[in-house]
Design a protein around this motif. Structure first.
Motif, PDB file in Angstrom:
ATOM      1  N   GLN A  45       0.690  -1.013   0.058  1.00 19.15           N
ATOM      2  CA  GLN A  45       0.056   0.013  -0.033  1.00 19.15           C
ATOM      3  C   GLN A  45       0.950   1.157   0.014  1.00 19.15           C
ATOM      4  O   GLN A  45       0.638   2.173  -0.769  1.00 19.15           O
ATOM      5  N   VAL A  46       2.116   1.170   0.722  1.00 19.23           N
ATOM      6  CA  VAL A  46       2.578   2.387   0.894  1.00 19.23           C
ATOM      7  C   VAL A  46       3.743   2.476  -0.495  1.00 19.23           C
ATOM      8  O   VAL A  46       3.785   3.806  -0.963  1.00 19.23           O
ATOM      9  N   MET A  47       4.154   1.515  -1.051  1.00 19.09           N
ATOM     10  CA  MET A  47       4.737   1.502  -2.223  1.00 19.09           C
ATOM     11  C   MET A  47       3.909   2.055  -3.391  1.00 19.09           C
ATOM     12  O   MET A  47       4.121   2.788  -4.111  1.00 19.09           O
ATOM     13  N   LEU A  48       2.554   1.682  -3.387  1.00 17.82           N
ATOM     14  CA  LEU A  48       1.577   2.129  -4.523  1.00 17.82           C
ATOM     15  C   LEU A  48       1.115   3.573  -4.080  1.00 17.82           C
ATOM     16  O   LEU A  48       1.290   4.336  -5.353  1.00 17.82           O
ATOM     17  N   PHE A  49       0.927   4.041  -2.874  1.00 20.28           N
ATOM     18  CA  PHE A  49       0.972   5.462  -2.889  1.00 20.28           C
ATOM     19  C   PHE A  49       2.308   6.251  -3.308  1.00 20.28           C
ATOM     20  O   PHE A  49       1.977   7.369  -3.964  1.00 20.28           O
ATOM     21  N   SER A  50       3.419   5.719  -2.968  1.00 22.01           N
ATOM     22  CA  SER A  50       4.613   6.357  -3.282  1.00 22.01           C
ATOM     23  C   SER A  50       4.770   6.409  -4.838  1.00 22.01           C
ATOM     24  O   SER A  50       5.525   7.108  -5.301  1.00 22.01           O
ATOM     25  N   GLN A  51       4.225   5.539  -5.518  1.00 23.83           N
ATOM     26  CA  GLN A  51       4.120   5.464  -7.082  1.00 23.83           C
ATOM     27  C   GLN A  51       3.156   6.478  -7.615  1.00 23.83           C
ATOM     28  O   GLN A  51       3.190   6.348  -8.955  1.00 23.83           O
TER      29      GLN A  51
END
Length: 126
Positions: A45-51
């Motif tokens: 989730q954090v990685m997707l938000f950061s992308q």
């Protein structure tokens, strides 16, 4: 003498492809420490938000179980890796594709984007 302000940590994952166990004479020099499994869904989730994905929560709820099912149901061959590294690689690739498509869209329609969208790297598609 060894300084009490210094510490050396060794991360071992002997079950991972290409890794070996630490020799017994070196094991004696270190204290074992147990770790828990990481929260893959939160990491995704954090990685997707950061992308740049707005629907990161929903996407993470789908991607993580997909990788878990792959690991459980596909053959256990050494060249298959459905762990956290692979999840991360897929999410980074998805972010790269998203940014590339956004750039192509902006090149094709330069007047339809706003300064706000370009500053945020947001195409409003996710």
């Amino acid at each position: 003498t060894v300084s009490p302000d210094m510490a050396i940590f060794i991360t071992m994952n002997p079950g991972y492809a290409g890794r070996s166990n630490l020799p017994d004479n070196l094991k004696k020099l270190f204290r074992p420490l147990a770790m828990t499994k990481p929260d893959r869904q939160l990491i995704a989730q954090v990685m997707l938000f950061s992308q740049g994905f707005r629907a990161a929560e929903e996407l993470a709820k789908k991607i993580v179980p997909f990788f878990i099912l792959c690991a459980e149901q596909l053959s256990a061959q050494s060249h298959y890796d459905f762990g956290l590294r692979s999840v991360k690689a897929v999410l980074v690739s998805a972010g790269n594709i998203k940014r590339q498509q956004l750039q192509e869209l902006r090149k094709a329609h330069p007047l339809s984007t706003t300064n706000k969208d370009s500053a945020n790297g947001d195409d409003g598609s996710s």
